[in-house]
Design an enzyme around this catalytic site. Structure first.
Site, mmCIF file in Angstrom:
data_model
loop_
_atom_site.group_PDB
_atom_site.id
_atom_site.type_symbol
_atom_site.label_atom_id
_atom_site.label_comp_id
_atom_site.label_asym_id
_atom_site.label_seq_id
_atom_site.Cartn_x
_atom_site.Cartn_y
_atom_site.Cartn_z
ATOM 1 N N HIS A 96 35.742 83.632 13.552
ATOM 2 C CA HIS A 96 36.523 82.596 12.862
ATOM 3 C C HIS A 96 35.824 81.248 12.875
ATOM 4 O O HIS A 96 36.095 80.391 12.038
ATOM 5 C CB HIS A 96 37.936 82.483 13.460
ATOM 6 C CG HIS A 96 38.013 81.836 14.796
ATOM 7 N ND1 HIS A 96 38.236 82.534 15.963
ATOM 8 C CD2 HIS A 96 37.900 80.544 15.179
ATOM 9 C CE1 HIS A 96 38.274 81.703 16.987
ATOM 10 N NE2 HIS A 96 38.067 80.489 16.543
ATOM 11 N N ASP A 112 37.057 89.662 15.563
ATOM 12 C CA ASP A 112 36.673 88.246 15.679
ATOM 13 C C ASP A 112 35.320 88.092 16.362
ATOM 14 O O ASP A 112 35.127 87.227 17.216
ATOM 15 C CB ASP A 112 37.751 87.450 16.429
ATOM 16 C CG ASP A 112 37.595 85.944 16.213
ATOM 17 O OD1 ASP A 112 37.015 85.547 15.191
ATOM 18 O OD2 ASP A 112 38.043 85.170 17.082
ATOM 19 N N SER A 114 36.252 79.140 22.062
ATOM 20 C CA SER A 114 36.063 80.414 21.367
ATOM 21 C C SER A 114 34.607 80.858 21.397
ATOM 22 O O SER A 114 33.696 80.076 21.136
ATOM 23 C CB SER A 114 36.492 80.288 19.903
ATOM 24 O OG SER A 114 37.873 80.332 19.786
#
Length: 480
Positions: free
Chosen positions: A107, A137, A210
Protein backbone atom coordinates in the site's frame (compact mmCIF):
# COMPACT_ATOMS: atom_id res chain seq x y z
CA UNK A 1 0.30 0.90 8.15
CA UNK A 2 -2.34 2.55 6.02
CA UNK A 3 -3.22 6.05 7.17
CA UNK A 4 -6.79 5.35 6.15
CA UNK A 5 -6.83 2.22 8.29
CA UNK A 6 -5.40 4.07 11.27
CA UNK A 7 -7.91 6.90 10.96
CA UNK A 8 -11.06 4.89 10.41
CA UNK A 9 -10.31 1.43 11.74
CA UNK A 10 -11.59 0.12 8.42
CA UNK A 11 -9.88 -2.76 6.72
CA UNK A 12 -11.63 -2.57 3.41
CA UNK A 13 -10.40 -5.55 1.40
CA UNK A 14 -13.03 -8.14 0.65
CA UNK A 15 -12.89 -11.61 2.10
CA UNK A 16 -10.63 -13.89 0.12
CA UNK A 17 -12.45 -15.42 -2.79
CA UNK A 18 -10.86 -18.79 -2.08
CA UNK A 19 -7.71 -17.04 -3.17
CA UNK A 20 -4.69 -16.96 -0.92
CA UNK A 21 -1.08 -17.73 -1.61
CA UNK A 22 0.52 -20.62 0.23
CA UNK A 23 2.23 -20.42 3.55
CA UNK A 24 -0.84 -20.53 5.77
CA UNK A 25 -1.11 -24.25 6.43
CA UNK A 26 1.90 -24.14 8.76
CA UNK A 27 -0.14 -21.93 11.05
CA UNK A 28 -1.92 -24.84 12.71
CA UNK A 29 -0.57 -24.24 16.21
CA UNK A 30 -1.27 -26.85 18.88
CA UNK A 31 -1.50 -25.90 22.52
CA UNK A 32 1.04 -28.54 23.44
CA UNK A 33 3.71 -27.01 21.19
CA UNK A 34 3.27 -23.67 22.97
CA UNK A 35 3.44 -25.36 26.37
CA UNK A 36 6.80 -26.83 25.40
CA UNK A 37 8.11 -23.31 24.85
CA UNK A 38 7.95 -22.58 28.59
CA UNK A 39 11.12 -24.58 29.12
CA UNK A 40 13.17 -22.54 26.65
CA UNK A 41 14.50 -20.23 29.35
CA UNK A 42 13.64 -17.01 27.52
CA UNK A 43 12.95 -14.16 29.91
CA UNK A 44 11.21 -11.86 27.63
CA UNK A 45 11.75 -8.17 27.35
CA UNK A 46 15.40 -7.41 26.64
CA UNK A 47 15.53 -6.55 22.95
CA UNK A 48 18.77 -4.57 23.08
CA UNK A 49 20.94 -7.13 21.28
CA UNK A 50 18.14 -8.16 18.92
CA UNK A 51 17.49 -4.58 17.85
CA UNK A 52 21.19 -3.92 17.37
CA UNK A 53 21.50 -6.96 15.09
CA UNK A 54 18.48 -6.06 12.96
CA UNK A 55 19.02 -2.31 12.69
CA UNK A 56 21.62 -2.30 9.86
CA UNK A 57 19.17 -4.13 7.57
CA UNK A 58 16.15 -1.91 8.32
CA UNK A 59 15.58 0.91 5.81
CA UNK A 60 13.39 3.97 5.48
CA UNK A 61 11.30 4.12 2.31
CA UNK A 62 10.36 7.43 0.67
CA UNK A 63 7.77 7.39 -2.10
CA UNK A 64 6.69 10.04 -4.60
CA UNK A 65 3.35 9.21 -6.21
CA UNK A 66 0.36 10.59 -8.04
CA UNK A 67 -2.88 10.29 -6.13
CA UNK A 68 -5.25 7.39 -6.80
CA UNK A 69 -4.57 4.38 -4.57
CA UNK A 70 -1.30 5.83 -3.39
CA UNK A 71 -2.86 8.97 -1.97
CA UNK A 72 -5.54 6.94 -0.18
CA UNK A 73 -3.22 4.31 1.22
CA UNK A 74 0.22 5.82 1.81
CA UNK A 75 1.41 5.90 5.39
CA UNK A 76 2.31 9.55 5.60
CA UNK A 77 1.99 12.35 3.08
CA UNK A 78 3.23 15.87 2.39
CA UNK A 79 0.38 17.44 0.39
CA UNK A 80 0.66 20.12 -2.24
CA UNK A 81 -1.19 23.44 -2.07
CA UNK A 82 -4.45 22.06 -3.44
CA UNK A 83 -3.93 18.39 -2.58
CA UNK A 84 -3.16 17.45 -6.19
CA UNK A 85 -0.13 16.24 -8.09
CA UNK A 86 2.91 14.43 -6.81
CA UNK A 87 2.99 13.76 -3.07
CA UNK A 88 5.41 12.04 -0.73
CA UNK A 89 4.83 9.04 1.47
CA UNK A 90 7.01 7.32 4.04
CA UNK A 91 7.22 3.72 5.14
CA UNK A 92 9.76 1.17 6.35
CA UNK A 93 11.34 -1.94 4.91
CA UNK A 94 14.04 -4.51 5.50
CA UNK A 95 16.76 -6.09 3.40
CA UNK A 96 16.57 -9.88 3.22
CA UNK A 97 19.08 -10.61 0.43
CA UNK A 98 22.57 -9.20 0.10
CA UNK A 99 22.04 -8.42 -3.59
CA UNK A 100 19.60 -5.63 -2.81
CA UNK A 101 16.16 -7.20 -2.32
CA UNK A 102 13.92 -5.38 0.16
CA UNK A 103 10.45 -6.12 1.53
CA UNK A 104 7.96 -3.37 2.31
CA UNK A 105 4.18 -2.82 2.25
CA UNK A 106 2.37 -2.77 -1.08
CA UNK A 107 0.00 0.00 0.00
CA UNK A 108 2.97 2.32 0.51
CA UNK A 109 4.29 1.99 -3.06
CA UNK A 110 1.13 1.50 -5.11
CA UNK A 111 0.92 4.33 -7.64
CA UNK A 112 4.52 5.42 -6.98
CA UNK A 113 6.43 7.54 -9.47
CA UNK A 114 9.73 7.28 -7.65
CA UNK A 115 10.98 5.32 -4.63
CA UNK A 116 14.16 5.75 -2.65
CA UNK A 117 15.48 3.97 0.43
CA UNK A 118 17.92 5.13 3.08
CA UNK A 119 20.06 2.68 5.03
CA UNK A 120 21.27 2.93 8.61
CA UNK A 121 24.61 4.36 7.43
CA UNK A 122 22.69 7.06 5.51
CA UNK A 123 23.27 5.70 2.02
CA UNK A 124 20.43 6.55 -0.35
CA UNK A 125 19.41 4.33 -3.28
CA UNK A 126 16.78 4.57 -5.98
CA UNK A 127 14.58 1.47 -5.74
CA UNK A 128 12.92 -0.56 -8.47
CA UNK A 129 9.59 -2.27 -7.81
CA UNK A 130 9.97 -5.93 -8.76
CA UNK A 131 6.34 -6.72 -7.97
CA UNK A 132 3.46 -6.13 -5.57
CA UNK A 133 0.70 -8.27 -4.08
CA UNK A 134 -2.19 -6.29 -2.64
CA UNK A 135 -3.92 -9.24 -0.99
CA UNK A 136 -1.04 -9.86 1.39
CA UNK A 137 0.15 -6.20 1.20
CA UNK A 138 3.66 -7.20 0.10
CA UNK A 139 5.93 -5.23 -2.23
CA UNK A 140 9.34 -6.43 -3.37
CA UNK A 141 11.92 -3.73 -4.09
CA UNK A 142 15.45 -3.95 -5.38
CA UNK A 143 18.33 -1.49 -5.28
CA UNK A 144 21.56 -1.47 -7.26
CA UNK A 145 23.84 -2.57 -4.44
CA UNK A 146 25.58 -5.70 -3.23
CA UNK A 147 26.93 -7.16 0.00
CA UNK A 148 24.24 -5.42 2.02
CA UNK A 149 23.41 -6.36 5.62
CA UNK A 150 20.39 -8.65 5.88
CA UNK A 151 17.91 -9.61 8.58
CA UNK A 152 17.82 -13.03 10.15
CA UNK A 153 14.55 -14.68 9.13
CA UNK A 154 12.71 -16.88 11.61
CA UNK A 155 9.43 -18.81 11.40
CA UNK A 156 6.15 -17.13 12.23
CA UNK A 157 4.49 -20.53 12.63
CA UNK A 158 6.43 -20.99 15.86
CA UNK A 159 5.02 -17.86 17.55
CA UNK A 160 2.77 -18.40 20.56
CA UNK A 161 0.33 -16.02 22.28
CA UNK A 162 2.09 -14.27 25.16
CA UNK A 163 5.51 -14.36 23.49
CA UNK A 164 7.46 -11.11 23.44
CA UNK A 165 8.06 -9.41 20.09
CA UNK A 166 9.32 -6.01 18.96
CA UNK A 167 8.77 -3.82 15.91
CA UNK A 168 11.29 -1.57 14.23
CA UNK A 169 10.52 1.14 11.71
CA UNK A 170 10.14 4.86 11.10
CA UNK A 171 6.87 6.02 12.72
CA UNK A 172 6.24 9.62 11.69
CA UNK A 173 9.73 9.60 10.17
CA UNK A 174 11.62 8.71 13.37
CA UNK A 175 13.95 6.09 11.90
CA UNK A 176 14.69 2.73 13.53
CA UNK A 177 12.31 3.28 16.43
CA UNK A 178 11.69 0.16 18.52
CA UNK A 179 8.40 -0.70 20.24
CA UNK A 180 7.74 -3.96 22.08
CA UNK A 181 4.79 -6.03 23.23
CA UNK A 182 3.41 -9.55 23.22
CA UNK A 183 1.70 -11.74 20.66
CA UNK A 184 -2.04 -11.48 21.31
CA UNK A 185 -3.18 -14.13 18.84
CA UNK A 186 -1.60 -16.31 16.18
CA UNK A 187 -3.15 -16.56 13.68
CA UNK A 188 -5.84 -13.90 13.61
CA UNK A 189 -8.31 -13.39 10.77
CA UNK A 190 -9.51 -9.79 10.77
CA UNK A 191 -13.25 -9.34 10.12
CA UNK A 192 -13.72 -7.62 6.78
CA UNK A 193 -10.13 -8.37 5.82
CA UNK A 194 -8.67 -10.24 2.87
CA UNK A 195 -8.69 -13.64 4.55
CA UNK A 196 -4.94 -13.55 5.14
CA UNK A 197 -3.91 -14.89 8.57
CA UNK A 198 -2.10 -12.22 10.58
CA UNK A 199 -0.13 -11.96 13.81
CA UNK A 200 -2.05 -9.85 16.33
CA UNK A 201 0.11 -8.05 18.90
CA UNK A 202 -0.13 -5.13 21.29
CA UNK A 203 3.06 -3.60 19.83
CA UNK A 204 2.61 0.12 19.11
CA UNK A 205 2.48 0.79 15.35
CA UNK A 206 2.05 4.23 13.82
CA UNK A 207 2.12 5.70 10.29
CA UNK A 208 5.59 5.01 8.90
CA UNK A 209 5.90 1.58 10.57
CA UNK A 210 4.42 -0.29 7.60
CA UNK A 211 6.84 -2.70 5.99
CA UNK A 212 9.21 -2.79 8.95
CA UNK A 213 10.19 -6.04 10.69
CA UNK A 214 8.57 -7.68 13.69
CA UNK A 215 11.23 -9.75 15.46
CA UNK A 216 11.36 -12.12 18.38
CA UNK A 217 13.72 -12.17 21.35
CA UNK A 218 16.32 -14.08 19.40
CA UNK A 219 16.47 -11.26 16.88
CA UNK A 220 14.77 -13.28 14.12
CA UNK A 221 12.22 -11.56 11.90
CA UNK A 222 8.87 -13.28 12.33
CA UNK A 223 6.58 -10.77 10.64
CA UNK A 224 6.24 -7.65 8.51
CA UNK A 225 4.30 -4.85 10.19
CA UNK A 226 1.10 -4.03 8.35
CA UNK A 227 -1.62 -2.13 10.22
CA UNK A 228 -3.17 -0.96 13.45
CA UNK A 229 -6.86 -1.56 14.13
CA UNK A 230 -8.28 1.66 15.49
CA UNK A 231 -11.87 2.93 15.55
CA UNK A 232 -10.80 6.34 16.85
CA UNK A 233 -7.74 7.17 14.75
CA UNK A 234 -5.07 6.46 17.37
CA UNK A 235 -3.28 3.42 18.72
CA UNK A 236 -5.79 1.20 20.55
CA UNK A 237 -3.65 -1.74 21.60
CA UNK A 238 -4.26 -3.89 18.51
CA UNK A 239 -1.67 -4.16 15.75
CA UNK A 240 -1.27 -6.68 12.96
CA UNK A 241 1.74 -8.04 11.11
CA UNK A 242 1.97 -10.35 8.13
CA UNK A 243 3.67 -13.63 9.08
CA UNK A 244 7.17 -13.82 7.66
CA UNK A 245 6.45 -17.33 6.31
CA UNK A 246 3.79 -15.82 4.05
CA UNK A 247 5.85 -12.72 3.21
CA UNK A 248 8.87 -14.77 2.11
CA UNK A 249 6.68 -17.08 0.02
CA UNK A 250 5.23 -14.06 -1.78
CA UNK A 251 8.68 -12.48 -2.14
CA UNK A 252 10.02 -15.61 -3.84
CA UNK A 253 7.16 -15.60 -6.36
CA UNK A 254 7.61 -11.90 -7.09
CA UNK A 255 11.38 -12.27 -7.46
CA UNK A 256 11.09 -15.15 -9.92
CA UNK A 257 8.06 -14.14 -11.99
CA UNK A 258 7.21 -10.56 -11.00
CA UNK A 259 3.66 -11.57 -10.03
CA UNK A 260 1.62 -13.82 -7.74
CA UNK A 261 -0.83 -16.16 -9.46
CA UNK A 262 -3.76 -17.58 -7.53
CA UNK A 263 -6.69 -19.80 -8.31
CA UNK A 264 -10.19 -18.85 -7.21
CA UNK A 265 -13.75 -20.07 -7.63
CA UNK A 266 -15.65 -16.84 -6.93
CA UNK A 267 -16.96 -17.52 -3.42
CA UNK A 268 -16.56 -15.03 -0.57
CA UNK A 269 -15.93 -16.85 2.68
CA UNK A 270 -15.13 -16.55 6.36
CA UNK A 271 -13.84 -18.99 8.96
CA UNK A 272 -16.43 -21.17 10.67
CA UNK A 273 -16.00 -20.31 14.36
CA UNK A 274 -17.01 -22.28 17.44
CA UNK A 275 -19.82 -19.78 17.96
CA UNK A 276 -21.17 -20.18 14.42
CA UNK A 277 -20.78 -23.95 14.02
CA UNK A 278 -23.86 -24.98 16.09
CA UNK A 279 -26.10 -22.71 14.01
CA UNK A 280 -25.28 -24.87 10.99
CA UNK A 281 -25.54 -28.17 12.84
CA UNK A 282 -21.80 -28.79 13.10
CA UNK A 283 -19.86 -29.85 16.17
CA UNK A 284 -16.41 -28.56 15.19
CA UNK A 285 -15.11 -25.21 13.93
CA UNK A 286 -13.63 -26.58 10.71
CA UNK A 287 -14.40 -25.47 7.20
CA UNK A 288 -15.17 -22.22 5.38
CA UNK A 289 -18.56 -20.51 5.58
CA UNK A 290 -19.76 -19.06 2.27
CA UNK A 291 -21.12 -15.52 2.65
CA UNK A 292 -21.50 -14.62 -1.03
CA UNK A 293 -21.17 -16.22 -4.44
CA UNK A 294 -20.10 -14.00 -7.33
CA UNK A 295 -22.43 -13.92 -10.35
CA UNK A 296 -21.28 -16.01 -13.34
CA UNK A 297 -18.42 -17.46 -11.30
CA UNK A 298 -17.33 -21.11 -11.25
CA UNK A 299 -18.86 -21.40 -7.78
CA UNK A 300 -22.26 -20.21 -9.00
CA UNK A 301 -22.11 -22.53 -12.00
CA UNK A 302 -21.34 -25.45 -9.68
CA UNK A 303 -24.35 -24.60 -7.47
CA UNK A 304 -22.56 -23.25 -4.39
CA UNK A 305 -24.76 -20.92 -2.28
CA UNK A 306 -24.47 -18.42 0.53
CA UNK A 307 -24.81 -20.31 3.82
CA UNK A 308 -23.01 -23.40 2.56
CA UNK A 309 -20.06 -24.65 4.58
CA UNK A 310 -17.15 -25.99 2.55
CA UNK A 311 -15.73 -28.74 4.73
CA UNK A 312 -12.97 -30.08 2.48
CA UNK A 313 -11.33 -29.73 -0.92
CA UNK A 314 -10.32 -32.97 -2.66
CA UNK A 315 -10.60 -34.88 0.59
CA UNK A 316 -13.08 -36.53 2.94
CA UNK A 317 -12.02 -35.21 6.36
CA UNK A 318 -13.02 -31.70 7.41
CA UNK A 319 -10.18 -29.19 6.91
CA UNK A 320 -9.14 -25.95 8.64
CA UNK A 321 -10.12 -22.71 6.93
CA UNK A 322 -6.53 -21.86 5.93
CA UNK A 323 -5.98 -25.29 4.36
CA UNK A 324 -9.08 -24.89 2.22
CA UNK A 325 -7.81 -21.56 0.94
CA UNK A 326 -4.40 -23.08 0.21
CA UNK A 327 -5.91 -25.89 -1.84
CA UNK A 328 -7.92 -23.53 -4.04
CA UNK A 329 -5.17 -20.92 -4.38
CA UNK A 330 -2.69 -23.57 -5.46
CA UNK A 331 -4.98 -25.08 -8.10
CA UNK A 332 -4.28 -24.41 -11.76
CA UNK A 333 -6.66 -22.46 -13.96
CA UNK A 334 -9.10 -24.83 -15.71
CA UNK A 335 -8.69 -27.68 -13.22
CA UNK A 336 -11.61 -29.20 -11.28
CA UNK A 337 -11.87 -29.38 -7.50
CA UNK A 338 -14.09 -31.72 -5.52
CA UNK A 339 -15.77 -29.80 -2.70
CA UNK A 340 -17.32 -31.49 0.30
CA UNK A 341 -20.17 -29.14 1.23
CA UNK A 342 -22.53 -29.02 4.23
CA UNK A 343 -25.98 -27.63 3.33
CA UNK A 344 -29.09 -27.73 5.50
CA UNK A 345 -27.34 -30.23 7.82
CA UNK A 346 -26.75 -32.58 4.88
CA UNK A 347 -23.41 -33.41 3.19
CA UNK A 348 -23.04 -32.77 -0.55
CA UNK A 349 -20.26 -33.20 -3.05
CA UNK A 350 -19.81 -30.91 -6.04
CA UNK A 351 -17.24 -30.33 -8.77
CA UNK A 352 -16.15 -26.73 -9.34
CA UNK A 353 -13.81 -25.29 -11.94
CA UNK A 354 -10.90 -23.03 -11.07
CA UNK A 355 -10.41 -19.55 -12.52
CA UNK A 356 -7.40 -17.27 -12.07
CA UNK A 357 -7.24 -13.96 -10.22
CA UNK A 358 -5.46 -11.33 -12.35
CA UNK A 359 -2.13 -10.52 -10.71
CA UNK A 360 -1.31 -7.06 -9.39
CA UNK A 361 0.93 -5.01 -11.65
CA UNK A 362 3.96 -3.19 -10.31
CA UNK A 363 3.86 0.61 -10.75
CA UNK A 364 5.98 2.12 -13.46
CA UNK A 365 8.50 4.50 -11.96
CA UNK A 366 9.16 7.84 -13.62
CA UNK A 367 12.58 9.35 -14.17
CA UNK A 368 13.97 11.02 -11.06
CA UNK A 369 13.53 14.50 -12.51
CA UNK A 370 13.15 16.44 -15.71
CA UNK A 371 16.51 17.55 -17.11
CA UNK A 372 17.62 21.12 -16.58
CA UNK A 373 15.05 22.16 -14.02
CA UNK A 374 14.75 25.85 -13.28
CA UNK A 375 15.22 26.54 -9.58
CA UNK A 376 14.70 22.83 -8.80
CA UNK A 377 11.09 23.09 -9.97
CA UNK A 378 10.24 25.93 -7.58
CA UNK A 379 8.09 28.93 -8.42
CA UNK A 380 9.14 31.59 -5.92
CA UNK A 381 7.91 35.03 -4.93
CA UNK A 382 9.22 37.80 -2.73
CA UNK A 383 7.06 39.29 -0.05
CA UNK A 384 8.21 42.74 1.01
CA UNK A 385 5.05 43.99 2.70
CA UNK A 386 3.11 47.19 1.96
CA UNK A 387 4.76 50.33 3.34
CA UNK A 388 6.54 48.07 5.76
CA UNK A 389 3.25 46.92 7.25
CA UNK A 390 1.79 43.53 6.29
CA UNK A 391 0.18 40.52 7.86
CA UNK A 392 2.52 38.36 5.75
CA UNK A 393 6.12 37.98 6.78
CA UNK A 394 8.59 39.33 4.24
CA UNK A 395 10.89 36.79 2.62
CA UNK A 396 11.24 34.30 -0.25
CA UNK A 397 8.20 32.06 -0.44
CA UNK A 398 7.21 28.99 -2.45
CA UNK A 399 4.24 29.58 -4.76
CA UNK A 400 4.32 26.09 -6.29
CA UNK A 401 6.65 23.10 -6.43
CA UNK A 402 7.23 20.49 -9.12
CA UNK A 403 9.93 17.99 -10.04
CA UNK A 404 12.78 17.68 -7.57
CA UNK A 405 11.39 20.23 -5.11
CA UNK A 406 8.01 18.55 -4.96
CA UNK A 407 9.58 15.14 -4.44
CA UNK A 408 11.57 16.66 -1.59
CA UNK A 409 8.27 17.68 0.02
CA UNK A 410 8.33 21.46 -0.52
CA UNK A 411 4.92 23.06 -0.89
CA UNK A 412 3.02 26.30 -1.16
CA UNK A 413 3.75 28.71 1.68
CA UNK A 414 7.18 27.34 2.64
CA UNK A 415 9.74 30.07 3.27
CA UNK A 416 13.30 29.62 1.97
CA UNK A 417 16.03 30.87 4.29
CA UNK A 418 19.28 29.41 2.93
CA UNK A 419 20.83 27.34 0.16
CA UNK A 420 23.39 25.06 1.79
CA UNK A 421 25.17 27.52 4.11
CA UNK A 422 24.34 30.67 2.13
CA UNK A 423 21.53 32.88 3.42
CA UNK A 424 18.95 34.03 0.85
CA UNK A 425 16.44 36.85 1.26
CA UNK A 426 15.21 37.26 -2.31
CA UNK A 427 15.31 35.89 -5.85
CA UNK A 428 18.64 37.55 -6.64
CA UNK A 429 20.25 35.89 -3.62
CA UNK A 430 18.70 32.52 -4.47
CA UNK A 431 19.79 32.57 -8.11
CA UNK A 432 23.32 33.58 -7.12
CA UNK A 433 23.49 30.78 -4.55
CA UNK A 434 22.48 28.07 -7.04
CA UNK A 435 24.45 29.38 -10.01
CA UNK A 436 27.41 27.04 -9.52
CA UNK A 437 25.35 24.01 -8.43
CA UNK A 438 25.53 21.06 -10.83
CA UNK A 439 22.81 18.57 -11.77
CA UNK A 440 24.80 15.88 -9.96
CA UNK A 441 24.98 17.82 -6.68
CA UNK A 442 22.82 17.36 -3.61
CA UNK A 443 21.49 20.67 -2.33
CA UNK A 444 20.30 21.48 1.19
CA UNK A 445 17.56 24.11 1.41
CA UNK A 446 16.83 25.63 4.82
CA UNK A 447 13.03 25.89 4.94
CA UNK A 448 10.65 27.42 7.45
CA UNK A 449 7.19 25.86 7.62
CA UNK A 450 5.05 27.48 10.26
CA UNK A 451 7.42 28.02 13.18
CA UNK A 452 9.68 25.08 12.35
CA UNK A 453 12.99 25.32 10.49
CA UNK A 454 14.57 22.33 8.80
CA UNK A 455 17.09 21.57 6.09
CA UNK A 456 15.51 19.65 3.20
CA UNK A 457 17.71 17.74 0.71
CA UNK A 458 17.21 18.26 -3.03
CA UNK A 459 18.68 15.12 -4.53
CA UNK A 460 20.82 14.98 -7.71
CA UNK A 461 18.78 15.88 -10.74
CA UNK A 462 20.66 13.89 -13.38
CA UNK A 463 19.03 11.10 -15.43
CA UNK A 464 17.84 8.12 -13.42
CA UNK A 465 20.22 5.21 -13.53
CA UNK A 466 19.39 2.17 -15.62
CA UNK A 467 17.12 -0.48 -14.10
CA UNK A 468 18.74 -3.02 -11.84
CA UNK A 469 20.35 -5.82 -13.83
CA UNK A 470 19.00 -9.28 -13.06
CA UNK A 471 21.12 -12.33 -12.51
CA UNK A 472 20.63 -15.70 -14.13
CA UNK A 473 18.66 -16.86 -11.11
CA UNK A 474 16.18 -14.01 -11.50
CA UNK A 475 14.36 -15.23 -14.58
CA UNK A 476 11.41 -12.94 -15.14
CA UNK A 477 8.17 -12.85 -17.00
CA UNK A 478 7.50 -9.25 -16.07
CA UNK A 479 4.37 -7.46 -17.17
CA UNK A 480 5.32 -4.37 -19.17
Amino acid sequence: MSAATLARGAIVAAFGAFALAGGTSAWSQTRSSCLERTSSGLQGSDFVAAAARQSPAVVSVTVAGTGNDWVANSDQRAPTQWGRGVERGFASGFIFRRDGYILTSAHAVTGAQAISIVTEDQRRFDAEVIGIDRRTDVALLRVAASDLPVVTVGRSSELCPGEWVAAMGAPFGFERSVTAGVVSANPRYVPGGSGVPLIQTDVVLNPGNSGGPLFDERGRVVGMNSMAYSPGGGYSGMSFSLPIDTAMHIADELRITGRVMRGHIGARIQPLTVELAPAFGLDTALGALVVRVDPDSPAEQAGLRSGDVVLAVDGTAAMPYADIQDRVAGARKGSLLALKVWRHRTPLTMQVGVAEIPPDLAPRLAARALPRETRFGLELSERKGVLGISLLDPGLFVQSASGSAQRAGLRYGDMLIAVNDVQVAGLVDFDAAIQSIKESDTVALLVMRGSTRSYVPILPRGPQRAPVARGAGDATARTP
